[in-house]
Design a protein around this motif. Structure first.
Motif, short mmCIF file in Angstrom:
data_model
loop_
_atom_site.label_atom_id
_atom_site.label_comp_id
_atom_site.label_asym_id
_atom_site.label_seq_id
_atom_site.Cartn_x
_atom_site.Cartn_y
_atom_site.Cartn_z
N PHE A 187 0.59 -1.08 -0.43
CA PHE A 187 0.27 0.15 0.02
C PHE A 187 0.80 1.39 -0.12
O PHE A 187 1.47 1.38 0.93
CB PHE A 187 -1.01 -0.40 1.02
CG PHE A 187 -1.59 1.05 1.39
CD1 PHE A 187 -3.32 0.65 0.23
CD2 PHE A 187 -1.34 2.27 1.80
CE1 PHE A 187 -4.24 1.95 0.37
CE2 PHE A 187 -2.86 3.15 1.69
CZ PHE A 187 -3.62 3.12 1.23
N ASP A 189 1.33 5.63 0.69
CA ASP A 189 0.49 6.87 0.95
C ASP A 189 1.97 7.92 0.78
O ASP A 189 1.94 7.84 1.02
CB ASP A 189 -0.48 5.87 2.16
CG ASP A 189 0.73 5.90 3.40
OD1 ASP A 189 1.23 6.58 3.46
OD2 ASP A 189 0.40 5.17 4.01
N GLU A 197 -7.28 8.52 3.20
CA GLU A 197 -6.95 8.78 2.93
C GLU A 197 -6.45 6.80 4.05
O GLU A 197 -6.15 5.77 3.52
CB GLU A 197 -4.80 8.85 3.19
CG GLU A 197 -3.46 8.50 3.19
CD GLU A 197 -2.61 9.42 3.02
OE1 GLU A 197 -1.63 8.80 3.25
OE2 GLU A 197 -3.03 10.83 2.57
N ARG A 201 -5.90 2.59 3.82
CA ARG A 201 -5.58 2.28 4.09
C ARG A 201 -5.89 1.57 5.00
O ARG A 201 -5.46 0.12 5.59
CB ARG A 201 -4.11 3.27 5.06
CG ARG A 201 -3.14 2.01 4.81
CD ARG A 201 -1.90 3.22 5.92
NE ARG A 201 -2.59 4.20 6.51
CZ ARG A 201 -2.54 5.33 7.13
NH1 ARG A 201 -1.91 5.84 5.94
NH2 ARG A 201 -2.82 6.22 8.07
N TYR A 204 -7.29 -2.00 3.49
CA TYR A 204 -6.30 -2.53 2.77
C TYR A 204 -5.75 -3.68 3.98
O TYR A 204 -5.33 -4.94 2.95
CB TYR A 204 -5.56 -1.67 1.92
CG TYR A 204 -4.25 -2.20 2.53
CD1 TYR A 204 -3.29 -3.73 1.99
CD2 TYR A 204 -2.79 -2.27 3.34
CE1 TYR A 204 -2.46 -3.77 1.12
CE2 TYR A 204 -2.22 -2.73 2.97
CZ TYR A 204 -1.40 -3.83 2.12
OH TYR A 204 0.28 -4.11 2.18
N THR A 217 3.63 -1.05 4.03
CA THR A 217 3.28 0.61 3.78
C THR A 217 4.28 1.78 3.58
O THR A 217 5.25 1.06 4.21
CB THR A 217 2.01 0.84 4.48
OG1 THR A 217 0.94 0.30 4.92
CG2 THR A 217 1.52 2.10 4.77
N SER A 219 5.47 5.01 2.67
CA SER A 219 4.63 6.28 3.23
C SER A 219 5.48 7.67 2.65
O SER A 219 6.48 7.56 2.13
CB SER A 219 4.15 6.91 4.36
OG SER A 219 3.62 8.16 4.07
N TYR A 242 -3.34 5.01 -3.46
CA TYR A 242 -3.81 5.89 -2.71
C TYR A 242 -5.22 6.47 -3.29
O TYR A 242 -6.44 7.14 -3.17
CB TYR A 242 -3.76 6.80 -0.95
CG TYR A 242 -3.36 7.97 -0.75
CD1 TYR A 242 -4.58 8.02 -0.67
CD2 TYR A 242 -2.00 8.23 -1.56
CE1 TYR A 242 -4.21 10.10 -0.30
CE2 TYR A 242 -2.37 9.78 -1.58
CZ TYR A 242 -3.49 10.22 -0.92
OH TYR A 242 -2.73 11.83 -0.66
#
Length: 311
Positions: A187, A189, A197, A201, A204, A217, A219, A242
């Motif tokens: 994922f 983001d 967002e 998440r 997910y 994740t 970022s 996202y």
């Protein structure tokens, strides 16, 4: 262009009677109302809705409040499609849009205040939700009519339209796994934690947990770049991103990995960038139309708009 005086003269009534008839005043008989409206149609009369609203102390404008946006930030395709939906819904109501965009919260609030005090704008659509937002606090304190687009973030029961972004996050992840054979999606983001967002998440993670898979994740505010991150995580074989703007910023680095992608918004930009992908269409035009309907329907608190998946 015909005036109210022309209509009154043709219909053989006073100007005040003609005006009341056109506004369906119950003090005017049905027969007179029908007669005056026939004359108005014959003469091609176009009422001045702005003047009518100003007599009630407000303009025929709906203020669109964008989130804080830097001067060099690209236009968000989602917001553009929202505006298209809003415009089509406002047209039959004889309302127009006025937009405020600012690089910081202070200027955004001042712009909204100016719209209220100087332009007599009393109806607003706020294109974001944010904890302790001074703009929505001002609109609340002054009993102004407004709707936010997105899930409200705090204890204030603001009226809102939104997608079910948790469900969208689940569906996007499941579709990527089921239709592309992905075993370890990542994922992506931004790290800004906008409510939508956060919800995508969360969806997910719920999907990954239900399938007994580890949630990973990356970022945008991390120190490590996405290309280095993927090199360090060779098991990642798919991506849930996202937002389409984030994917656009990362597209060059991601191309070398040729991974199937699930991305939200389904904008034309994504249609050009994504090859092996699924696009989650959040139907922003329908969101815009729903926001206008809710704005002028005080009996309803919120409305959810469905999403669609295209692959």
């Amino acid at each position: 262009m015909a005036t109210i005086k022309d209509i009154a003269r043709e219909a053989e009534v006073s100007v005040s009677t003609a005006s009341r008839a056109l506004n369906d005043n119950p003090r005017i008989s049905q027969a007179t109302r029908r007669k005056v409206k026939r004359v108005a149609a014959k003469l091609g009369y176009q009422p001045n809705y702005n003047a009518q609203n100003l007599t009630r102390g407000e303009s025929n404008m709906v203020g669109l409040v964008f989130p804080v946006t830097g001067d060099t930030a690209p236009a968000n395709p989602f917001h553009i499609d929202l505006m298209r939906g809003i415009s089509s819904a406002l047209k039959p109501l004889h309302y127009e849009m006025v937009v405020t965009i600012a690089p910081n919260t202070t200027e955004l609030l001042e712009s909204v205040k100016s719209m209220v005090t100087q332009s007599k704008v009393h109806n607003f659509l706020v294109f974001y939700t944010m904890i302790n937002d001074p703009v929505t606090a001002y609109l609340r304190d002054h009993n102004l009519n407004f709707v936010v687009i997105g899930r409200p973030t705090d204890s204030h029961p603001d009226r809102y339209v939104d997608n079910d972004n948790v469900a969208a996050g689940i569906a996007a992840t499941a579709h990527l796994i089921d239709h592309y054979g992905v075993k370890q999606p990542l994922f992506l983001d931004s790290g800004t934690d906008w409510p939508y967002e956060v919800d995508r998440r969360a969806g997910y993670r719920q999907c990954m947990q239900a399938r007994h898979l580890p949630a990973i994740t990356w970022s945008e505010n991390q120190q490590i770049g996405i290309d280095t991150f993927l090199e360090n995580h060779p098991a990642v074989d798919g991506i849930v991103c996202y937002d389409d703007l984030l994917f656009g910023r990362l597209n060059r680095q991601l191309q070398a990995f040729d991974l199937p992608v699930a991305c939200f918004n389904n904008s034309r930009l994504m249609g050009m960038l994504l090859k092996r992908s699924e696009r989650i269409d959040l139907q922003p035009r329908q969101l815009g139309k729903a926001a206008v309907e809710l704005l002028f329907n005080s009996r309803k608190h919120h409305q959810l708009v469905d999403f669609k998946i295209y692959d």
